[in-house]
Write a protein that holds these residues in place. Structure first.
Motif, PDB file in Angstrom:
ATOM      1  N   LEU A  60     -68.168  37.169  12.415  1.00  0.00           N
ATOM      2  CA  LEU A  60     -67.589  37.571  13.696  1.00  0.00           C
ATOM      3  C   LEU A  60     -68.320  36.830  14.812  1.00  0.00           C
ATOM      4  CD1 LEU A  60     -67.741  40.644  11.950  1.00  0.00           C
ATOM      5  CD2 LEU A  60     -65.931  40.843  13.664  1.00  0.00           C
ATOM      6  N   LEU A  61     -67.563  36.186  15.676  1.00  0.00           N
ATOM      7  CA  LEU A  61     -68.130  35.398  16.753  1.00  0.00           C
ATOM      8  C   LEU A  61     -68.351  36.312  17.956  1.00  0.00           C
ATOM      9  CD1 LEU A  61     -66.303  33.457  14.907  1.00  0.00           C
ATOM     10  CD2 LEU A  61     -66.480  31.854  16.795  1.00  0.00           C
ATOM     11  N   VAL A  62     -69.616  36.520  18.290  1.00  0.00           N
ATOM     12  CA  VAL A  62     -69.985  37.468  19.338  1.00  0.00           C
ATOM     13  C   VAL A  62     -70.323  36.714  20.608  1.00  0.00           C
ATOM     14  CG1 VAL A  62     -71.593  39.289  20.003  1.00  0.00           C
ATOM     15  CG2 VAL A  62     -70.839  39.089  17.615  1.00  0.00           C
ATOM     16  N   TRP A  63     -69.645  37.068  21.691  1.00  0.00           N
ATOM     17  CA  TRP A  63     -69.908  36.432  22.976  1.00  0.00           C
ATOM     18  C   TRP A  63     -71.357  36.677  23.373  1.00  0.00           C
ATOM     19  CZ3 TRP A  63     -65.802  33.664  23.997  1.00  0.00           C
ATOM     20  CH2 TRP A  63     -65.708  32.991  25.226  1.00  0.00           C
ATOM     21  N   GLY A  64     -72.071  35.640  23.774  1.00  0.00           N
ATOM     22  CA  GLY A  64     -73.469  35.803  24.151  1.00  0.00           C
ATOM     23  C   GLY A  64     -74.342  35.991  22.929  1.00  0.00           C
ATOM     24  N   ASP A  65     -75.019  37.143  22.874  1.00  0.00           N
ATOM     25  CA  ASP A  65     -75.952  37.438  21.787  1.00  0.00           C
ATOM     26  C   ASP A  65     -75.663  38.838  21.256  1.00  0.00           C
ATOM     27  OD1 ASP A  65     -78.529  38.492  20.557  1.00  0.00           O
ATOM     28  OD2 ASP A  65     -79.071  36.406  20.920  1.00  0.00           O
ATOM     29  N   PRO A  66     -75.602  39.020  19.932  1.00  0.00           N
ATOM     30  CA  PRO A  66     -75.268  40.336  19.379  1.00  0.00           C
ATOM     31  C   PRO A  66     -76.254  41.444  19.735  1.00  0.00           C
ATOM     32  CG  PRO A  66     -75.024  38.622  17.718  1.00  0.00           C
ATOM     33  CD  PRO A  66     -75.710  37.990  18.885  1.00  0.00           C
ATOM     34  N   SER A  67     -77.443  41.104  20.235  1.00  0.00           N
ATOM     35  CA  SER A  67     -78.460  42.128  20.465  1.00  0.00           C
ATOM     36  C   SER A  67     -78.466  42.677  21.887  1.00  0.00           C
ATOM     37  CB  SER A  67     -79.858  41.555  20.161  1.00  0.00           C
ATOM     38  OG  SER A  67     -80.206  40.566  21.121  1.00  0.00           O
ATOM     39  N   LEU A  68     -77.708  42.067  22.803  1.00  0.00           N
ATOM     40  CA  LEU A  68     -77.827  42.423  24.221  1.00  0.00           C
ATOM     41  C   LEU A  68     -76.493  42.889  24.792  1.00  0.00           C
ATOM     42  CD1 LEU A  68     -79.653  42.530  26.711  1.00  0.00           C
ATOM     43  CD2 LEU A  68     -79.056  40.150  27.162  1.00  0.00           C
ATOM     44  N   TYR A  69     -76.404  44.187  25.079  1.00  0.00           N
ATOM     45  CA  TYR A  69     -75.195  44.778  25.654  1.00  0.00           C
ATOM     46  C   TYR A  69     -73.933  44.337  24.913  1.00  0.00           C
ATOM     47  CZ  TYR A  69     -77.647  47.023  29.469  1.00  0.00           C
ATOM     48  OH  TYR A  69     -78.476  47.844  30.196  1.00  0.00           O
ATOM     49  N   ASP A  70     -73.995  44.454  23.605  1.00  0.00           N
ATOM     50  CA  ASP A  70     -72.848  44.155  22.758  1.00  0.00           C
ATOM     51  C   ASP A  70     -72.729  45.262  21.723  1.00  0.00           C
ATOM     52  OD1 ASP A  70     -70.801  42.018  21.773  1.00  0.00           O
ATOM     53  OD2 ASP A  70     -71.922  42.638  19.984  1.00  0.00           O
ATOM     54  N   SER A  71     -71.511  45.555  21.312  1.00  0.00           N
ATOM     55  CA  SER A  71     -71.264  46.687  20.420  1.00  0.00           C
ATOM     56  C   SER A  71     -71.276  46.328  18.951  1.00  0.00           C
ATOM     57  CB  SER A  71     -69.893  47.313  20.759  1.00  0.00           C
ATOM     58  OG  SER A  71     -69.826  47.702  22.103  1.00  0.00           O
ATOM     59  N   SER A  72     -71.332  45.044  18.622  1.00  0.00           N
ATOM     60  CA  SER A  72     -71.079  44.623  17.243  1.00  0.00           C
ATOM     61  C   SER A  72     -72.036  45.248  16.232  1.00  0.00           C
ATOM     62  CB  SER A  72     -71.143  43.097  17.139  1.00  0.00           C
ATOM     63  OG  SER A  72     -70.185  42.497  17.972  1.00  0.00           O
ATOM     64  N   LEU A  73     -73.317  45.333  16.566  1.00  0.00           N
ATOM     65  CA  LEU A  73     -74.269  45.912  15.622  1.00  0.00           C
ATOM     66  C   LEU A  73     -73.997  47.398  15.394  1.00  0.00           C
ATOM     67  CD1 LEU A  73     -77.578  44.113  16.604  1.00  0.00           C
ATOM     68  CD2 LEU A  73     -76.612  44.257  14.300  1.00  0.00           C
ATOM     69  N   ARG A  74     -73.627  48.113  16.435  1.00  0.00           N
ATOM     70  CA  ARG A  74     -73.319  49.539  16.274  1.00  0.00           C
ATOM     71  C   ARG A  74     -72.041  49.736  15.463  1.00  0.00           C
ATOM     72  NH1 ARG A  74     -75.377  48.811  21.436  1.00  0.00           N
ATOM     73  NH2 ARG A  74     -77.321  49.937  21.816  1.00  0.00           N
ATOM     74  N   ILE A  75     -71.091  48.839  15.648  1.00  0.00           N
ATOM     75  CA  ILE A  75     -69.856  48.921  14.858  1.00  0.00           C
ATOM     76  C   ILE A  75     -70.148  48.578  13.399  1.00  0.00           C
ATOM     77  CG2 ILE A  75     -67.554  47.940  14.557  1.00  0.00           C
ATOM     78  CD1 ILE A  75     -67.658  47.391  17.642  1.00  0.00           C
ATOM     79  N   ALA A  76     -70.961  47.544  13.173  1.00  0.00           N
ATOM     80  CA  ALA A  76     -71.311  47.148  11.806  1.00  0.00           C
ATOM     81  C   ALA A  76     -72.013  48.277  11.066  1.00  0.00           C
ATOM     82  CB  ALA A  76     -72.179  45.894  11.832  1.00  0.00           C
ATOM     83  N   ALA A  77     -72.771  49.116  11.794  1.00  0.00           N
ATOM     84  CA  ALA A  77     -73.484  50.231  11.158  1.00  0.00           C
ATOM     85  C   ALA A  77     -72.528  51.251  10.560  1.00  0.00           C
ATOM     86  CB  ALA A  77     -74.387  50.918  12.179  1.00  0.00           C
ATOM     87  N   ARG A  78     -71.265  51.201  10.937  1.00  0.00           N
ATOM     88  CA  ARG A  78     -70.272  52.113  10.381  1.00  0.00           C
ATOM     89  C   ARG A  78     -69.799  51.678   8.995  1.00  0.00           C
ATOM     90  NH1 ARG A  78     -70.363  52.942  15.721  1.00  0.00           N
ATOM     91  NH2 ARG A  78     -69.324  54.753  16.668  1.00  0.00           N
TER      92      ARG A  78
END
Length: 246
Positions: free
Chosen positions: A105-123
């Protein structure tokens, strides 16, 4: 077994990708691209990035990005939104990669900073998660203005437009980076003695910059921002606020 690879892609310029990000995209079994009804250019940019860096035929699948509820409790709306996005990911993966594998998944900017991708992946219980960091909009902003992020030996506070508008300038902070501003949260501040560095579409051909005392630059930024949003249908911007030395 699903392995989710969250790849930071910078702010839209294919040259913002690191070598590690390019390798991860080429090693994927499937690339997922979100499509927003009112921001189709963002999906097209992701496709452009893939076309620029892929050296093998990696399947690319798109999914409709759910919309976050704009009313009610904010945090609950965000949790519900993340649940809906996870469901959209899962549906697309089952359809296009039923046997499992590496999903990028291509995440705008950086996945660690004000992005939801890591929290979604935890599901995704049991799924492996790998993060490939990218250039943040903060780095792109300071580079575009050729300024240091922090004052000499001083700290920087990173916050959101929603929090700035609701609570004002954080106590004890002299420098603020404001992200995820729906537009003009700095209007809630006393502009005297504050300087702003603003940027939109950083690193892209459409890049727009502004800098100056907040009292003078703020209204100009709001007008520019509105015109750009009307022209492109979407806008991503970030700004740095700094109190003048006393």
């Amino acid at each position: 077994m699903i392995a989710l690879h969250l790849i930071g892609i910078g702010t839209g310029n294919p040259r913002h990708l690191t070598g590690e990000a390019v390798d991860a995209l080429n090693a994927a079994d499937l690339i997922l691209v979100p499509r927003k009804e009112n921001a189709r250019d963002l999906a097209d940019l992701r496709q452009t990035i893939c076309a620029a860096v892929l050296t093998r035929d990696v399947p690319i699948a798109s999914f409709a990005m759910p919309v976050r509820a704009g009313e009610g409790d904010y945090l609950q709306a965000v949790h519900d939104w993340h649940d809906a996005i996870a469901t959209a990911w899962r549906t697309a993966i089952v359809r296009h990669l039923p046997g499992g594998g590496k999903v990028a998944l291509l995440v705008w900017g950086d996945p660690s900073l004000y992005d939801s991708s890591l929290r979604i992946a935890a599901r995704f219980a049991g799924a492996g998660v790998r993060v490939v960091p990218g250039i943040t909009s903060i780095q792109a902003l300071t580079a575009a203005h050729a300024i240091p992020l922090n004052p000499l030996a001083g700290p920087v506070t990173i916050t959101t437009g929603r929090l700035l508008r609701a609570h004002g300038w954080p106590n004890g902070a002299d420098s603020l980076v404001v992200m995820l501003d729906a537009g003009g949260a700095f209007e809630a501040l006393d502009p005297q003695g504050v300087t702003i560095w603003w940027g939109a579409y950083l690193g892209m051909p459409e890049q727009a910059l502004a800098h100056g005392p907040l009292a003078e630059a703020g209204p100009k930024i709001l007008a520019t921002r509105a015109a750009l949003r009307a022209r492109h249908g979407w806008i991503m911007d970030v700004y740095l606020l700094r109190k003048d030395p006393r």
